[in-house]
Scaffold this motif. Structure first.
Motif, PDB file in Angstrom:
ATOM      1  N   TRP A   1       0.862  -1.197  -0.050  1.00 52.53           N
ATOM      2  CA  TRP A   1      -0.014  -0.062   0.008  1.00 52.53           C
ATOM      3  C   TRP A   1       0.880   1.307   0.073  1.00 52.53           C
ATOM      4  CZ3 TRP A   1      -5.401  -0.434  -0.497  1.00 52.53           C
ATOM      5  CH2 TRP A   1      -5.840  -1.565  -0.313  1.00 52.53           C
TER       6      TRP A   1
ATOM      7  N   GLN B   1      -3.479   3.487  -1.185  1.00 51.35           N
ATOM      8  CA  GLN B   1      -3.840   2.993  -2.669  1.00 51.35           C
ATOM      9  C   GLN B   1      -2.945   1.734  -2.852  1.00 51.35           C
ATOM     10  OE1 GLN B   1      -6.610   5.561  -3.513  1.00 51.35           O
ATOM     11  NE2 GLN B   1      -5.956   4.385  -5.131  1.00 51.35           N
TER      12      GLN B   1
ATOM     13  N   ARG C   1      -6.051  -1.315  -8.132  1.00 55.19           N
ATOM     14  CA  ARG C   1      -7.208  -0.910  -7.942  1.00 55.19           C
ATOM     15  C   ARG C   1      -8.055  -0.805  -6.756  1.00 55.19           C
ATOM     16  NH1 ARG C   1     -10.633  -4.499 -10.139  1.00 55.19           N
ATOM     17  NH2 ARG C   1      -9.292  -6.345  -9.596  1.00 55.19           N
ATOM     18  N   GLU C   2      -7.320  -0.801  -5.457  1.00 50.29           N
ATOM     19  CA  GLU C   2      -7.792  -0.999  -4.282  1.00 50.29           C
ATOM     20  C   GLU C   2      -7.409   0.638  -3.563  1.00 50.29           C
ATOM     21  OE1 GLU C   2      -7.444  -5.042  -2.441  1.00 50.29           O
ATOM     22  OE2 GLU C   2      -5.492  -4.489  -3.367  1.00 50.29           O
ATOM     23  N   GLU C   3      -8.423   1.213  -3.012  1.00 51.79           N
ATOM     24  CA  GLU C   3      -8.437   2.154  -2.006  1.00 51.79           C
ATOM     25  C   GLU C   3      -8.876   1.841  -0.719  1.00 51.79           C
ATOM     26  OE1 GLU C   3      -9.060   6.499  -3.135  1.00 51.79           O
ATOM     27  OE2 GLU C   3     -10.870   6.135  -1.703  1.00 51.79           O
ATOM     28  N   LEU C   4      -8.111   1.827   0.327  1.00 50.46           N
ATOM     29  CA  LEU C   4      -8.102   1.876   1.489  1.00 50.46           C
ATOM     30  C   LEU C   4      -8.150   2.990   2.533  1.00 50.46           C
ATOM     31  CD1 LEU C   4      -8.626  -0.351   3.978  1.00 50.46           C
ATOM     32  CD2 LEU C   4      -6.056  -0.400   4.106  1.00 50.46           C
TER      33      LEU C   4
ATOM     34  N   LEU D   1     -12.885  -0.283   2.394  1.00 49.63           N
ATOM     35  CA  LEU D   1     -11.947  -0.833   1.231  1.00 49.63           C
ATOM     36  C   LEU D   1     -12.781  -0.755   0.057  1.00 49.63           C
ATOM     37  CD1 LEU D   1      -9.368  -2.392  -0.016  1.00 49.63           C
ATOM     38  CD2 LEU D   1     -10.714  -4.566   0.471  1.00 49.63           C
TER      39      LEU D   1
ATOM     40  N   VAL E   1     -12.738  -1.481  -4.087  1.00 54.11           N
ATOM     41  CA  VAL E   1     -11.935  -2.137  -5.259  1.00 54.11           C
ATOM     42  C   VAL E   1     -12.656  -1.837  -6.580  1.00 54.11           C
ATOM     43  CG1 VAL E   1     -11.140  -4.384  -6.170  1.00 54.11           C
ATOM     44  CG2 VAL E   1     -11.171  -4.150  -3.560  1.00 54.11           C
TER      45      VAL E   1
END
Length: 126
Positions: free
Chosen positions: A80, A93, A96-99, A116, A118
């Protein structure tokens, strides 16, 4: 070479118990909980054409600053990268994932919400 091998071996030996004791969110398998935190309830998850959303909650005794520092220290080793936000929300980031995390102090404890998102894989043009 011998000294560097010794240092590497010592790092593995001392890190292994810490990794073994780490708890993770149930619905976000590779997202560790801060030390002493427990997940509150089953996570909420939505899957659809627009992607996937998972909301998970936990609480514990650490201060807000300690929770932030835990994720700043831990998540880069899991792939990340920090995405600075002006409003104090932690955002990371990975592909394609944002946390994102929000946390607040209530009743003498820190309540943490992890979100999360996606994004769907890009559709190939015909």
């Amino acid at each position: 070479h011998c000294v560097s091998r010794l240092v590497f071996t010592a790092a593995i030996v001392f890190a292994a118990p810490a990794l073994a004791d780490t708890a993770y969110f149930a619905a976000i398998e590779d997202l560790p909980l801060p030390p002493g935190f427990v997940e509150l309830e089953a996570a909420t998850s939505f899957d659809g054409a627009e992607g996937r959303l998972v909301l998970a909650q936990a609480q514990g005794e650490l201060s807000l600053l300690a929770v932030r520092d835990f994720y700043y220290d831990t998540l880069p080793s899991l792939g990340w990268s920090v995405s600075p936000q002006p409003d104090g929300v932690l955002v990371f980031q990975r592909g394609r994932e944002e946390l994102s995390f929000t946390a607040e102090r209530r009743d003498g404890r820190t309540h943490l919400v992890a979100r999360l998102v996606v994004a769907p894989a890009a559709m190939d043009a015909d």
